[in-house]
Write a protein that holds these residues in place. Sequence first.
Motif, PDB file in Angstrom:
ATOM      1  N   GLN A   1      11.909  -8.278   2.879  1.00  0.00           N
ATOM      2  CA  GLN A   1      12.396  -7.482   1.735  1.00  0.00           C
ATOM      3  C   GLN A   1      11.722  -6.120   1.705  1.00  0.00           C
ATOM      4  OE1 GLN A   1      11.962  -9.488  -1.968  1.00  0.00           O
ATOM      5  NE2 GLN A   1      12.830  -7.846  -3.186  1.00  0.00           N
ATOM      6  N   VAL A   2      10.394  -6.090   1.959  1.00  0.00           N
ATOM      7  CA  VAL A   2       9.671  -4.822   1.979  1.00  0.00           C
ATOM      8  C   VAL A   2      10.179  -3.954   3.126  1.00  0.00           C
ATOM      9  CG1 VAL A   2       7.401  -3.780   2.309  1.00  0.00           C
ATOM     10  CG2 VAL A   2       7.627  -5.834   0.890  1.00  0.00           C
ATOM     11  N   TYR A   3      10.476  -4.583   4.263  1.00  0.00           N
ATOM     12  CA  TYR A   3      10.960  -3.838   5.431  1.00  0.00           C
ATOM     13  C   TYR A   3      12.270  -3.128   5.103  1.00  0.00           C
ATOM     14  CZ  TYR A   3      11.105  -2.973  10.475  1.00  0.00           C
ATOM     15  OH  TYR A   3      11.083  -2.381  11.702  1.00  0.00           O
ATOM     16  N   ALA A   4      13.176  -3.878   4.467  1.00  0.00           N
ATOM     17  CA  ALA A   4      14.474  -3.281   4.108  1.00  0.00           C
ATOM     18  C   ALA A   4      14.307  -2.139   3.126  1.00  0.00           C
ATOM     19  CB  ALA A   4      15.374  -4.366   3.534  1.00  0.00           C
ATOM     20  N   THR A   5      13.372  -2.303   2.209  1.00  0.00           N
ATOM     21  CA  THR A   5      13.141  -1.245   1.211  1.00  0.00           C
ATOM     22  C   THR A   5      12.584   0.005   1.868  1.00  0.00           C
ATOM     23  OG1 THR A   5      12.719  -2.926  -0.468  1.00  0.00           O
ATOM     24  CG2 THR A   5      11.948  -0.697  -0.931  1.00  0.00           C
ATOM     25  N   LEU A   6      11.660  -0.148   2.792  1.00  0.00           N
ATOM     26  CA  LEU A   6      11.053   0.999   3.458  1.00  0.00           C
ATOM     27  C   LEU A   6      12.084   1.777   4.281  1.00  0.00           C
ATOM     28  CD1 LEU A   6       7.634  -0.479   4.638  1.00  0.00           C
ATOM     29  CD2 LEU A   6       8.008   1.222   2.858  1.00  0.00           C
ATOM     30  N   LEU A   7      13.033   1.060   4.864  1.00  0.00           N
ATOM     31  CA  LEU A   7      14.080   1.752   5.639  1.00  0.00           C
ATOM     32  C   LEU A   7      14.886   2.693   4.760  1.00  0.00           C
ATOM     33  CD1 LEU A   7      15.366  -1.157   7.933  1.00  0.00           C
ATOM     34  CD2 LEU A   7      13.986   0.809   8.605  1.00  0.00           C
ATOM     35  N   ARG A   8      14.985   2.362   3.497  1.00  0.00           N
ATOM     36  CA  ARG A   8      15.775   3.191   2.594  1.00  0.00           C
ATOM     37  C   ARG A   8      14.995   4.371   2.052  1.00  0.00           C
ATOM     38  NH1 ARG A   8      17.420  -1.947   0.709  1.00  0.00           N
ATOM     39  NH2 ARG A   8      16.021  -1.751  -1.094  1.00  0.00           N
TER      40      ARG A   8
ATOM     41  N   SER B   1       0.826  -1.203   0.000  1.00  0.00           N
ATOM     42  CA  SER B   1       0.000   0.000   0.000  1.00  0.00           C
ATOM     43  C   SER B   1       0.861   1.254   0.000  1.00  0.00           C
ATOM     44  CB  SER B   1      -0.913  -0.016   1.231  1.00  0.00           C
ATOM     45  OG  SER B   1      -1.624   1.192   1.344  1.00  0.00           O
ATOM     46  N   SER B   2       0.293   2.335  -0.464  1.00  0.00           N
ATOM     47  CA  SER B   2       1.013   3.614  -0.485  1.00  0.00           C
ATOM     48  C   SER B   2       0.882   4.360   0.842  1.00  0.00           C
ATOM     49  CB  SER B   2       0.470   4.489  -1.625  1.00  0.00           C
ATOM     50  OG  SER B   2      -0.922   4.715  -1.446  1.00  0.00           O
ATOM     51  N   GLU B   3       0.028   3.861   1.745  1.00  0.00           N
ATOM     52  CA  GLU B   3      -0.164   4.516   3.030  1.00  0.00           C
ATOM     53  C   GLU B   3       0.676   3.804   4.088  1.00  0.00           C
ATOM     54  OE1 GLU B   3      -4.242   4.710   4.005  1.00  0.00           O
ATOM     55  OE2 GLU B   3      -4.833   5.808   2.184  1.00  0.00           O
ATOM     56  N   LEU B   4       1.488   4.586   4.804  1.00  0.00           N
ATOM     57  CA  LEU B   4       2.392   4.008   5.790  1.00  0.00           C
ATOM     58  C   LEU B   4       1.625   3.343   6.929  1.00  0.00           C
ATOM     59  CD1 LEU B   4       5.262   3.573   6.771  1.00  0.00           C
ATOM     60  CD2 LEU B   4       5.164   5.832   7.888  1.00  0.00           C
ATOM     61  N   ASP B   5       0.500   3.936   7.354  1.00  0.00           N
ATOM     62  CA  ASP B   5      -0.272   3.350   8.454  1.00  0.00           C
ATOM     63  C   ASP B   5      -0.781   1.956   8.080  1.00  0.00           C
ATOM     64  OD1 ASP B   5       0.105   5.486  10.120  1.00  0.00           O
ATOM     65  OD2 ASP B   5      -1.757   6.510   9.518  1.00  0.00           O
TER      66      ASP B   5
ATOM     67  N   LEU C   1      11.499   6.412  11.997  1.00  0.00           N
ATOM     68  CA  LEU C   1      11.477   6.170  13.441  1.00  0.00           C
ATOM     69  C   LEU C   1      10.104   5.665  13.891  1.00  0.00           C
ATOM     70  CD1 LEU C   1      13.487   9.252  14.742  1.00  0.00           C
ATOM     71  CD2 LEU C   1      14.142   6.860  14.937  1.00  0.00           C
ATOM     72  N   ARG C   2       9.046   6.276  13.365  1.00  0.00           N
ATOM     73  CA  ARG C   2       7.692   5.831  13.742  1.00  0.00           C
ATOM     74  C   ARG C   2       7.446   4.411  13.254  1.00  0.00           C
ATOM     75  NH1 ARG C   2       2.385   6.655  11.462  1.00  0.00           N
ATOM     76  NH2 ARG C   2       3.308   7.845   9.740  1.00  0.00           N
ATOM     77  N   PHE C   3       7.913   4.145  12.060  1.00  0.00           N
ATOM     78  CA  PHE C   3       7.725   2.812  11.502  1.00  0.00           C
ATOM     79  C   PHE C   3       8.468   1.759  12.330  1.00  0.00           C
ATOM     80  CE2 PHE C   3       9.572  -0.412   8.602  1.00  0.00           C
ATOM     81  CZ  PHE C   3       8.398  -1.064   8.235  1.00  0.00           C
ATOM     82  N   PHE C   4       9.723   2.030  12.662  1.00  0.00           N
ATOM     83  CA  PHE C   4      10.533   1.047  13.382  1.00  0.00           C
ATOM     84  C   PHE C   4      10.016   0.838  14.810  1.00  0.00           C
ATOM     85  CE2 PHE C   4      14.213  -0.119  15.993  1.00  0.00           C
ATOM     86  CZ  PHE C   4      14.557  -1.314  15.388  1.00  0.00           C
ATOM     87  N   SER C   5       9.628   1.932  15.442  1.00  0.00           N
ATOM     88  CA  SER C   5       9.180   1.820  16.830  1.00  0.00           C
ATOM     89  C   SER C   5       7.928   0.945  16.975  1.00  0.00           C
ATOM     90  CB  SER C   5       8.907   3.212  17.401  1.00  0.00           C
ATOM     91  OG  SER C   5       7.831   3.827  16.709  1.00  0.00           O
ATOM     92  N   ARG C   6       7.107   0.824  15.901  1.00  0.00           N
ATOM     93  CA  ARG C   6       5.884   0.033  15.980  1.00  0.00           C
ATOM     94  C   ARG C   6       6.035  -1.367  15.386  1.00  0.00           C
ATOM     95  NH1 ARG C   6       0.725   3.309  13.961  1.00  0.00           N
ATOM     96  NH2 ARG C   6      -0.128   1.222  14.408  1.00  0.00           N
ATOM     97  N   THR C   7       7.134  -1.571  14.624  1.00  0.00           N
ATOM     98  CA  THR C   7       7.246  -2.858  13.914  1.00  0.00           C
ATOM     99  C   THR C   7       8.498  -3.636  14.261  1.00  0.00           C
ATOM    100  OG1 THR C   7       8.336  -1.781  12.034  1.00  0.00           O
ATOM    101  CG2 THR C   7       5.918  -1.974  11.962  1.00  0.00           C
ATOM    102  N   TYR C   8       9.314  -3.158  15.193  1.00  0.00           N
ATOM    103  CA  TYR C   8      10.570  -3.870  15.452  1.00  0.00           C
ATOM    104  C   TYR C   8      10.326  -5.282  15.974  1.00  0.00           C
ATOM    105  CZ  TYR C   8       9.938  -2.933  20.443  1.00  0.00           C
ATOM    106  OH  TYR C   8       9.459  -2.903  21.721  1.00  0.00           O
ATOM    107  N   LYS C   9       9.161  -5.524  16.584  1.00  0.00           N
ATOM    108  CA  LYS C   9       8.872  -6.876  17.079  1.00  0.00           C
ATOM    109  C   LYS C   9       8.837  -7.874  15.929  1.00  0.00           C
ATOM    110  CE  LYS C   9       6.259  -5.604  21.228  1.00  0.00           C
ATOM    111  NZ  LYS C   9       4.974  -5.737  21.941  1.00  0.00           N
ATOM    112  N   PHE C  10       8.494  -7.384  14.747  1.00  0.00           N
ATOM    113  CA  PHE C  10       8.482  -8.263  13.584  1.00  0.00           C
ATOM    114  C   PHE C  10       9.875  -8.841  13.348  1.00  0.00           C
ATOM    115  CE2 PHE C  10       9.375  -8.519   8.979  1.00  0.00           C
ATOM    116  CZ  PHE C  10       8.574  -9.598   8.652  1.00  0.00           C
ATOM    117  N   LEU C  11      10.902  -7.993  13.486  1.00  0.00           N
ATOM    118  CA  LEU C  11      12.277  -8.442  13.242  1.00  0.00           C
ATOM    119  C   LEU C  11      12.798  -9.311  14.384  1.00  0.00           C
ATOM    120  CD1 LEU C  11      13.780  -5.122  11.853  1.00  0.00           C
ATOM    121  CD2 LEU C  11      12.981  -7.095  10.555  1.00  0.00           C
TER     122      LEU C  11
ATOM    123  N   ASP D   1      11.617  10.874  10.205  1.00  0.00           N
ATOM    124  CA  ASP D   1      10.524  10.799  11.188  1.00  0.00           C
ATOM    125  C   ASP D   1       9.641   9.584  10.931  1.00  0.00           C
ATOM    126  OD1 ASP D   1      11.432  13.072  12.366  1.00  0.00           O
ATOM    127  OD2 ASP D   1      10.051  14.412  11.289  1.00  0.00           O
ATOM    128  N   ASP D   2       9.317   9.362   9.660  1.00  0.00           N
ATOM    129  CA  ASP D   2       8.483   8.198   9.325  1.00  0.00           C
ATOM    130  C   ASP D   2       9.216   6.903   9.631  1.00  0.00           C
ATOM    131  OD1 ASP D   2       6.443   9.808   8.505  1.00  0.00           O
ATOM    132  OD2 ASP D   2       6.929   9.697   6.361  1.00  0.00           O
TER     133      ASP D   2
END
Length: 945
Positions: free
Chosen positions: A870-877, A836-840, A885-895, A882-883
């Motif tokens: 693969q998607v996670y690595a792409t999003l980090l780049r 999706s194009s929406e980060l949320d 940090l927000r993304f990692f703080s809510r999804t780090y449990k996935f890793l 700010d996005d």
Amino acid sequence: MFDDINLVQLLSSSKPIEIARNLTDEQIRLILPSLLWLGLQQCPKNHRLTISAQLLQIVSRFHDMDSIIELFEIDFHSLNIEIKRLQRIKQKVLEGGQQNSNVLINQEIITFEQTTARDRCRIVAQILFDNYDKDQQLLTSLLDEPNHVRIVGDVICVLVLHLSHSFKFDILISNVLYSKHSYEYLIRLILNIPTLKLTIVELIVRCSHNDEVRYRILHTFVKLYPIHKLRLLRLCHQRQTLLPLILNLLDNSTVNILLLILSNSKQRVWFKKNQTSELVHNLITKLFELYRLKQCSIHSIFKITAILHVHCNVKFSSDEVQHLLDLLISKTTDVTLGLCFLFMVPSLVERNEQKIIEWLTPTMSSISTDDKLLMIGLFCMTNYNEPLNAIVSSTLDFPCRIDPGHFHHSRLLLIQRVFTNDLLVQRFATIQITSNLNSHITIKHIPAHFICYLLSKGLCNQHRVQMSSWVWSQILQCTTPIHPIMLTLINELVTTIVDSRYLWHLIPIDTDMIHNYLKSSEDNIPTKMLILLYLLTLNDQATGEMANHFHQSTRILFDLLPLPHLVEQLTTKDYDAIAPQLGRLMMDQLPQVFLADHALHLETDSQLISLRHRSKTNTIGSLTDQLKNTLANGISRKQADRWRRRWFRVYAFRGQLLTLKTTQILLDNNQIAYDDLCADPHCLLRFPFQIYNYPSVIQIILFIMREILIASRHYFERINKGKQLQQPSSLQSDMICIQDVKSKQLQETLVHTQEALVIQILLDVLHEYKKTACLPAYRELQGVICSFIHQMFITNPVLAKLVHFQGYPSDQIKPLIYSVPSMHICLDFIPQMLASSELDTQIFGFELLTDLSSFYPIRTALLVVKLALQVYATLLRVLSNDDRLRFFSRTYKFLTQMSSIFPPLTQNSVYVLQQAIRACSLPPSNLPQLKWTSDSLGRPRRIDI
């Protein structure tokens, strides 16, 4: 001399004085062996000794007495042994091929009168009781000699008296019947041995030769013993023999035997073999005589003469025709019976047209016209011969077919002068309905069949005759199992109501009558089932403004029908005749009633199930009153559970009405209608928040919600269909416009949106309820709501995708996964969420995948996780700081959790985690803690991503 009934009466009375006074010497000589046998008996009682002395005094004047007494003094035991020995010798001689075995006995016959009594018995027994090599010359020499008749007759009587247990009577009877004096021999045997009379007579009937003598013997027997007449004639009928005897002895007790013979096609062949012109006309004359003596009914005469005319080609004389016509137009004759007889004998009409018309016209003008007569008139008018044959057959009580050629003139005369169209159709509105109509009724054509015919041919519309009230009356008289004609009757009625070919239409069944009946009746399920079939069929076939009018007028009637209970009953054999069509119509128009959940809540306690008051209005009132009290003051958990059980029991019999009343109380709105709920289903969830404290009540609300959501789909389909029908077919632009907007797809989108909104509201309620409620209460409510969501997902998997793309509080993900077994289907669309194009939406997808993978560590989850890394690595780049940090703080449990869930992905997870730490510039103290397992301590397998 032979057929004097005094012979039997005096002999049975054993009064010697009466015998001597009332019988001639010739008659006494006939029964002399029997009298001597009675007189010579050893009787211990004095009065019997006196009787014996008196009998002996009577018989002493006959010179044959001594010879008969000698017969009684024979040693029959030794004689029996000798006779059987001689039979065996004769059998061996015959088997040896010798032909002159009868030479000796021929010589003995010549000197028969001079032989001793014992030799006479032996000779007669050898000839008459012998079944081997029957010699006609021997029988003639012994039996036909005039001087031997009395002597041989005495010997036969004595032999039968003493040796009846040793020989077969059928051999004796058959041999005697070859004699020209067989009548005298057998009558004397019957008179002298009355205890064996029925056996002797039955054997005479079973013989197949000398019919003339057998006729005379049996005719005399009936005169002597009239009480056995019916039994004898039935035996003749059974053996198909001696038909003249049956016809000659015809009376009120034996007419049925003649009817059986003529009605059966196989037995009619026997009748035709014996048929002569004299026999038939004598029979008809006798029938008229029996009718004059009131020993035969008109129905029997008409039936017999009709069969004779149709199947036996009998032509009636002028006198017979006049007699039949007099019977036909007599006041005692049933008009329907007479008319059916005329159809089988149309020549009567041709000769007497005016009399027939004058006879029929007053009957058709009468108010109390027979229903069958109306049906006959209808089929004459429409030239519909098949059911006409059925009516004539049932009236005359034998299968028959009308000859169209001979009947044509009579039919034209009747429809021109008697059965006019206007008269018939107008009178059919008064035809009697069939009481307790069900499929067990064996009558082939009942009034409902003919009403169906009137409706199907448009005769009601042409002649402006209302038949709706008649159909309603018949519906009220139906019982189980439902008769198949009711399906046809209702279909034809509805078709006639909506038929656009006629200017004048039948009006539908009065909805006020149906409404009053449904409010007053309780348990008449067959009638309610037929009412539902009528309403659904009417809604299905009506179009345009008529459809809208019918829908509005019948909407309230559905609320009064016990729809869930009717669905359960529809599966029984009692409703096989209407189940296919009614089930289809209910699925199309009332799909919500097929929810079977309420049955899971019903008690097995027979006292609870058998409550009759559960379908009454005051039961609904007590339920709604208790719900009002709950909203105002609250109730205990036990009371709430009891209320839920009662609600589901009543729902089975009140259905939509209970649903509507409950909703009105919850929303405090007495004006809301069922269609309002269908248009806006989620309005049901606007009840006070404190109701969530009662999971038992929430179960009912969610059950209602499922019902309304299903009904909502049909509601929008009906609206969409109505709009399309209102569009003029000539406006091509409008048709193109409808195709462009794809109304069907818009309708599906609207329905899915409503269903997803309901789930979203419930998930938000769970989120809020968790903040204030204790854990057990929250868990119980969670179970109820999640069970509802699971049912929704299973019913429509698209809903799961729509709900998760819209999102809900993240803290509800894990409870949903644990409480909704169908959540595993989310693995199919998580890749779309990650794209999706929406980060949320992407963040929510990673959170969902993390919990799903831990609960479903299956191969599908492994493949999705590989893609997600693969998607996670792409999003980090690509994300901003700010996005990121927000993304990692809510999804780090996935890793951090993938390494324990899927050890082969440990190296990949660590690699992506290192990238995330560098990208987010996190200090070591803020690093998330990894979860390792013993399997991940070794070198992990490399998995390309």
